[in-house]
Design a protein around this motif. Structure first.
Motif, PDB file in Angstrom:
ATOM      1  N   ASN A   3       0.479  -1.173  -0.059  1.00  0.00           N
ATOM      2  CA  ASN A   3      -0.054  -0.054   0.010  1.00  0.00           C
ATOM      3  C   ASN A   3       0.896   0.896  -0.024  1.00  0.00           C
ATOM      4  O   ASN A   3       2.163   1.331   0.491  1.00  0.00           O
ATOM      5  CB  ASN A   3      -1.021  -0.209   1.238  1.00  0.00           C
ATOM      6  CG  ASN A   3      -0.115   0.128   2.839  1.00  0.00           C
ATOM      7  OD1 ASN A   3       0.300   0.456   2.890  1.00  0.00           O
ATOM      8  ND2 ASN A   3      -0.216  -1.330   3.631  1.00  0.00           N
ATOM      9  N   LEU A   4       0.326   1.929  -0.221  1.00  0.00           N
ATOM     10  CA  LEU A   4       1.064   3.888   0.161  1.00  0.00           C
ATOM     11  C   LEU A   4       1.975   3.544   0.836  1.00  0.00           C
ATOM     12  O   LEU A   4       3.095   4.355   1.102  1.00  0.00           O
ATOM     13  CB  LEU A   4      -0.029   4.938  -0.959  1.00  0.00           C
ATOM     14  CG  LEU A   4       0.188   4.900  -2.387  1.00  0.00           C
ATOM     15  CD1 LEU A   4      -1.654   5.870  -2.962  1.00  0.00           C
ATOM     16  CD2 LEU A   4       0.987   5.548  -2.756  1.00  0.00           C
ATOM     17  N   PRO A   5       1.203   3.766   2.437  1.00  0.00           N
ATOM     18  CA  PRO A   5       1.750   4.708   3.466  1.00  0.00           C
ATOM     19  C   PRO A   5       2.738   3.419   3.971  1.00  0.00           C
ATOM     20  O   PRO A   5       4.276   3.645   4.153  1.00  0.00           O
ATOM     21  CB  PRO A   5       0.553   4.401   4.122  1.00  0.00           C
ATOM     22  CG  PRO A   5      -0.883   4.538   3.396  1.00  0.00           C
ATOM     23  CD  PRO A   5      -1.041   3.414   2.136  1.00  0.00           C
ATOM     24  N   SER A   6       2.531   2.699   3.829  1.00  0.00           N
ATOM     25  CA  SER A   6       3.820   1.648   3.516  1.00  0.00           C
ATOM     26  C   SER A   6       5.052   1.338   2.573  1.00  0.00           C
ATOM     27  O   SER A   6       6.254   1.604   3.135  1.00  0.00           O
ATOM     28  CB  SER A   6       3.742  -0.201   3.592  1.00  0.00           C
ATOM     29  OG  SER A   6       2.825  -0.678   4.249  1.00  0.00           O
ATOM     30  N   PHE A   7       5.069   1.453   1.368  1.00  0.00           N
ATOM     31  CA  PHE A   7       5.236   2.462   0.881  1.00  0.00           C
ATOM     32  C   PHE A   7       6.737   3.323   1.076  1.00  0.00           C
ATOM     33  O   PHE A   7       8.299   3.425   0.440  1.00  0.00           O
ATOM     34  CB  PHE A   7       5.191   2.749  -0.731  1.00  0.00           C
ATOM     35  CG  PHE A   7       5.400   3.032  -1.463  1.00  0.00           C
ATOM     36  CD1 PHE A   7       7.279   2.273  -2.642  1.00  0.00           C
ATOM     37  CD2 PHE A   7       5.705   3.813  -2.417  1.00  0.00           C
ATOM     38  CE1 PHE A   7       8.243   2.581  -3.749  1.00  0.00           C
ATOM     39  CE2 PHE A   7       6.533   4.879  -3.978  1.00  0.00           C
ATOM     40  CZ  PHE A   7       7.815   3.984  -4.131  1.00  0.00           C
ATOM     41  N   TYR A   8       5.938   4.344   1.552  1.00  0.00           N
ATOM     42  CA  TYR A   8       7.097   6.098   1.647  1.00  0.00           C
ATOM     43  C   TYR A   8       7.533   5.075   2.913  1.00  0.00           C
ATOM     44  O   TYR A   8       8.566   5.654   3.216  1.00  0.00           O
ATOM     45  CB  TYR A   8       5.512   6.521   2.356  1.00  0.00           C
ATOM     46  CG  TYR A   8       5.446   7.990   2.570  1.00  0.00           C
ATOM     47  CD1 TYR A   8       7.252   8.898   1.443  1.00  0.00           C
ATOM     48  CD2 TYR A   8       5.051   8.384   3.501  1.00  0.00           C
ATOM     49  CE1 TYR A   8       7.317  10.107   2.109  1.00  0.00           C
ATOM     50  CE2 TYR A   8       5.942  10.122   4.045  1.00  0.00           C
ATOM     51  CZ  TYR A   8       6.892  10.894   3.210  1.00  0.00           C
ATOM     52  OH  TYR A   8       7.864  11.891   3.710  1.00  0.00           O
ATOM     53  N   THR A   9       6.349   4.890   4.215  1.00  0.00           N
ATOM     54  CA  THR A   9       7.220   5.166   5.523  1.00  0.00           C
ATOM     55  C   THR A   9       8.821   4.192   5.437  1.00  0.00           C
ATOM     56  O   THR A   9       9.200   4.405   6.500  1.00  0.00           O
ATOM     57  CB  THR A   9       6.237   4.629   7.169  1.00  0.00           C
ATOM     58  OG1 THR A   9       5.833   3.380   6.228  1.00  0.00           O
ATOM     59  CG2 THR A   9       5.097   5.660   6.718  1.00  0.00           C
TER      60      THR A   9
END
Length: 326
Positions: free
Chosen positions: A208-214
């Motif tokens: 997901n997007l948040p995991s990719f970013y963090t």
């Protein structure tokens, strides 16, 4: 090495549920970073348990995989050597087969559809299926939709995945899905993925997007394709060996706090998705919006085949889909 791990388990067994001056302490493990919305929800959960119990019950949160991988944490829960953990339902399916249902492609219409399942009687049945394996689900944490991201090749059609080594979780369902779409699924633990991407062990992943970013995977992978092929929730799990030793009041504190944390996490998640998408674009990531119908068509037989091979699982998937029509 095995003896060291046994010693570690023994130490956890001794310390995971301690009694000092009428204060009970339970350890909670997960593999995410401090700025991840799920960690923030777990910190909120710990705070609410402390408040509800007037400090008599403390939840000690260990982030970043300090106490092992998701699978190792689940094994410790089964032994009673760790009280709680947050795991992906994709990893949990190795211990509770009914949870495989979440790994199948395109079974949810949107966010509201997911929430409806999590809050339903069916969602609760799935959550508690692990009890016979000494793993009791307390609540769901939404983990959005999973999409592909890669170092070099933008994924605009399933054909773009052909031959690419794509990291997947230790999940037979996830492995089968990536293989069906044309990729080469490669199981790698979350904590090792950044290095594996750097070294070329894998050429991409899906999350997901948040995991990719963090996780800062955007530093290596400059292509993110919002195909949103599956929606795999996180689950807060407690060891039944420890849960069954708690008083009815302690159980109530934990369950109420877990439900409150689930609501809080949804708020945090919706904000995190927007912030992550904005941030990765600023970091030079090319975000593409492929035709999802191409991915649906390529993977549709995975569910259709279940009607003959696993009719009960097929029935559950249809029940989930029907929730989106109510």
């Amino acid at each position: 090495m095995r003896s060291v791990f046994k010693l570690f388990i023994a130490l956890i067994l001794f310390a995971s549920c301690s009694q000092k001056d009428e204060v009970k302490s339970l350890k909670l493990s997960h593999g995410l970073s401090l700025d991840h919305p799920v960690h923030q929800a777990l910190a909120f959960f710990a705070q609410r348990v402390k408040e509800k119990s007037n400090g008599e019950l403390i939840i000690e949160v260990y982030p970043g995989g300090q106490l092992g991988s998701e699978r190792q944490s689940l094994e410790l829960l089964q032994l009673g050597g760790l009280a709680m953990t947050k795991v992906s339902s994709a990893v949990m399916e190795n211990f509770s087969p009914k949870l495989r249902v979440f790994g199948y492609p395109y079974i949810f219409k949107d966010r509201e559809h997911r929430y409806k399942l999590y809050d339903s009687e069916l969602g609760n049945e799935l959550l508690l299926d692990g009890e016979k394996y000494w793993l009791r689900g307390l609540t769901y944490f939404d983990a959005g939709s999973r999409s592909f991201y890669t170092k070099d090749t933008p994924i605009e059609t399933p054909e773009d995945l052909k031959g690419l080594k794509i990291r997947v979780m230790q999940s037979p369902t996830a492995i089968n899905l990536v293989k069906t779409l044309g990729g080469s699924p490669t199981p790698v633990s979350w904590g090792e993925l950044y290095t594996s991407l750097q070294q070329g062990v894998v050429e991409g992943a899906e999350n997901n997007l948040p995991s990719f970013y963090t996780s800062r995977h955007y530093e290596i992978c400059k292509n993110f394709s919002l195909d949103e092929h599956s929606a795999v929730p996180d689950i807060l799990v407690i060891s039944t060996q420890i849960y069954n030793k708690l008083s009815s009041e302690e159980k109530r504190w934990i369950q109420e706090a877990a439900q409150e944390a689930s609501v809080k996490q949804r708020e945090l998640w919706e904000i995190a998705e927007i912030e992550a998408l904005t941030a990765i674009k600023k970091e030079g990531v090319k975000v593409t919006y492929p035709d999802k119908e191409l991915f649906k068509e390529k993977s549709s037989h995975i569910i259709k085949d279940l009607e003959k091979t696993e009719p009960e699982l097929y029935k559950t998937i249809q029940e989930i889909k029907n929730l989106g029509n109510e």
